[in-house]
Design an enzyme around this catalytic site. Structure first.
Site, PDB file in Angstrom:
ATOM      1  N   PRO A 101      39.865  40.476  33.890  1.00  0.00           N
ATOM      2  CG  PRO A 101      38.264  41.087  35.461  1.00  0.00           C
ATOM      3  CD  PRO A 101      38.661  39.972  34.548  1.00  0.00           C
ATOM      4  N   GLY A 103      45.263  41.765  37.046  1.00  0.00           N
ATOM      5  CA  GLY A 103      45.683  41.993  38.437  1.00  0.00           C
ATOM      6  C   GLY A 103      44.568  41.775  39.451  1.00  0.00           C
ATOM      7  N   GLY A 105      43.526  38.626  40.500  1.00  0.00           N
ATOM      8  CA  GLY A 105      43.558  37.289  41.076  1.00  0.00           C
ATOM      9  C   GLY A 105      42.737  36.298  40.271  1.00  0.00           C
ATOM     10  CG  LEU A 106      39.511  37.140  38.636  1.00  0.00           C
ATOM     11  CD1 LEU A 106      38.464  38.030  37.979  1.00  0.00           C
ATOM     12  CD2 LEU A 106      38.813  36.048  39.458  1.00  0.00           C
ATOM     13  N   GLY A 107      43.732  35.013  37.339  1.00  0.00           N
ATOM     14  CA  GLY A 107      44.592  34.214  36.463  1.00  0.00           C
ATOM     15  C   GLY A 107      44.972  34.892  35.165  1.00  0.00           C
ATOM     16  CB  SER A 108      44.988  38.408  33.938  1.00  0.00           C
ATOM     17  OG  SER A 108      45.694  38.951  35.033  1.00  0.00           O
ATOM     18  CB  SER A 109      49.959  36.809  35.135  1.00  0.00           C
ATOM     19  OG  SER A 109      49.694  36.012  36.264  1.00  0.00           O
ATOM     20  CB  ALA A 110      48.145  31.701  34.846  1.00  0.00           C
ATOM     21  CG  ASP A 152      47.195  30.952  39.262  1.00  0.00           C
ATOM     22  OD1 ASP A 152      46.646  30.320  40.175  1.00  0.00           O
ATOM     23  OD2 ASP A 152      47.294  32.195  39.253  1.00  0.00           O
TER      24      ASP A 152
HETATM   25  O1  PMV Z   1      46.884  36.196  42.370  1.00  0.00           O
HETATM   26  P1  PMV Z   1      46.550  34.822  42.002  1.00  0.00           P
HETATM   27  O2  PMV Z   1      45.174  34.512  41.730  1.00  0.00           O
HETATM   28  O3  PMV Z   1      47.428  34.288  40.905  1.00  0.00           O
HETATM   29  O4  PMV Z   1      46.813  33.956  43.335  1.00  0.00           O
HETATM   30  C1  PMV Z   1      47.822  33.123  43.484  1.00  0.00           C
HETATM   31  C2  PMV Z   1      47.537  32.159  44.570  1.00  0.00           C
HETATM   32  C3  PMV Z   1      48.660  32.074  45.593  1.00  0.00           C
HETATM   33  O5  PMV Z   1      48.436  30.854  46.266  1.00  0.00           O
HETATM   34  C4  PMV Z   1      48.589  33.213  46.566  1.00  0.00           C
HETATM   35  C5  PMV Z   1      50.043  32.051  44.970  1.00  0.00           C
HETATM   36  C6  PMV Z   1      50.343  30.833  44.127  1.00  0.00           C
HETATM   37  O6  PMV Z   1      51.295  30.917  43.344  1.00  0.00           O
HETATM   38  O7  PMV Z   1      49.680  29.796  44.285  1.00  0.00           O
END
Ligand code: PMV
Length: 320
Positions: A101, A103, A105-110, A152
């Site tokens: 999913p 946006g 916080g599950l690493g989609s962009s990474a 990430d």
């Molecule tokens: O949104 P996410 O899952 O990529 O969270 C990043 C985690 C943070 O510690 C908030 C930011 C980071 O770059 O480590």
């Protein structure tokens, strides 16, 4: 020639936000993946398309400009930056598919950044190590987001459960973590850059207090590492609950995230916390016994994702 690269999403078990200030963190790759295919373009244009994310764009990698034919992808900025930094700007066709999913916080962009870079390196016949791939992907995340820890991209590149230490060394935790967990995510997307900035502002306004919260997160992450190595599930749950309280104190929870966390605990989760940057996005609930009850309760209000940790980091395939 067609090059295909696949990279996993991730969940942070301990240490989001505090990792930005040099504290340790633990995150695991999950078996949801972003897959990027690159081949020579049939035209003189570079095309980026995704059936899963429902968009198509014509892009100019030299000027980082794009013309959207369909959809509205936030993720395009990461791909553009990867092409800008690591492509010779010849016309290519890029196809992205992902079941992570966006946006949340599950690493989609990474995952998208790591898979795009790996595919580009292979396309250009460049030799690379996982280390350089993770570093280059981190650099792209930093350029696009402003601030990003290396966590990430390390996890999405290497797979497995990763402990990132204070001195920025990473260690793969050699454990098989079998306790089931459920992820709940809201349709309200979190904005990682904004959340990191909000925490920085809170820290500037309350330096002593916030510094203590952040160092406590570091201490609990190290306890979490030992609990994981000892497979002490009760302790892991307890520490997740403390971590959630501290994240709430940093102001990154929302009513939707809190509701999921407390519902999960009420229905028997042994530990539940925000995972990722917060402000929207996801929670993770550890459920040794009653995963189905917890999942169906969360699903009454938000979305759920049942997944597992995976040892498999980035991998690729070249078709001639
Ligand atoms: O949104 P996410 O899952 O990529 O969270 C990043 C985690 C943070 O510690 C908030 C930011 C980071 O770059 O480590």
């Amino acid at each position: 020639m067609e090059v295909i690269a696949s990279a996993p999403g991730k969940v942070i078990l301990f240490g989001e936000h505090s990792v930005v200030y040099g504290e340790p963190a633990i995150a695991g790759a999950v078996n949801k993946r972003a897959v990027v295919k690159i081949k020579k373009s049939p035209t003189d244009k570079t095309i980026l398309k995704s059936h899963d994310l429902n968009f198509e764009a014509e892009i100019n990698s030299k000027s980082k400009k794009y013309y959207l034919k369909k959809g509205k992808p936030g993720i395009i900025r990461y791909i553009l930056e990867a092409l800008y930094q690591h492509h010779d700007h010849s016309p290519i066709e890029i196809t992205l598919s992902s079941n992570i999913p966006i946006g949340s916080g599950l690493g989609s962009s990474a995952a998208v950044t790591v898979a795009t870079l790996a595919a580009l390196y292979k396309y250009h016949g460049k030799k690379f190590s996982r280390r350089t791939l993770a570093d280059d992907a981190h650099n792209i995340e930093e350029t696009v987001q402003g601030i990003a820890s290396p966590l990430d991209t390390l996890v999405c590149t290497n797979g497995g459960l990763i402990y990132l230490s204070r001195d920025r060394r990473f260690q793969r935790l050699k454990i098989n973590f079998h306790t089931p967990f459920v992820i709940g995510y809201t349709s309200k997307h979190g904005n990682t850059g904004k959340m990191v900035k909000d925490v920085r502002d809170l820290k500037e306004n309350n330096p002593g207090t916030v510094a203590l919260i952040i160092s406590s997160m570091g201490v609990l992450t190290n306890s979490g590492k030992y609990a994981l190595l000892n497979n002490d599930v009760n302790k892991i749950g307890e520490l997740m609950n403390i971590n959630h309280g501290l994240l709430d104190a940093l102001g990154v929870s929302t009513p939707e995230l809190s509701r999921m966390v407390y519902l999960a605990r009420k229905k028997g989760a042994i530990g539940a916390k925000i995972t990722g940057a917060g402000g929207g996005g996801s929670i993770i609930a550890l459920c040794p016994d009653n995963i189905d009850t917890v999942a169906s309760e969360i699903a009454k209000y938000e979305h759920i994702l049942k997944t597992k940790f995976t040892p498999k980091g980035v991998y690729f395939q070249v078709k001639q």
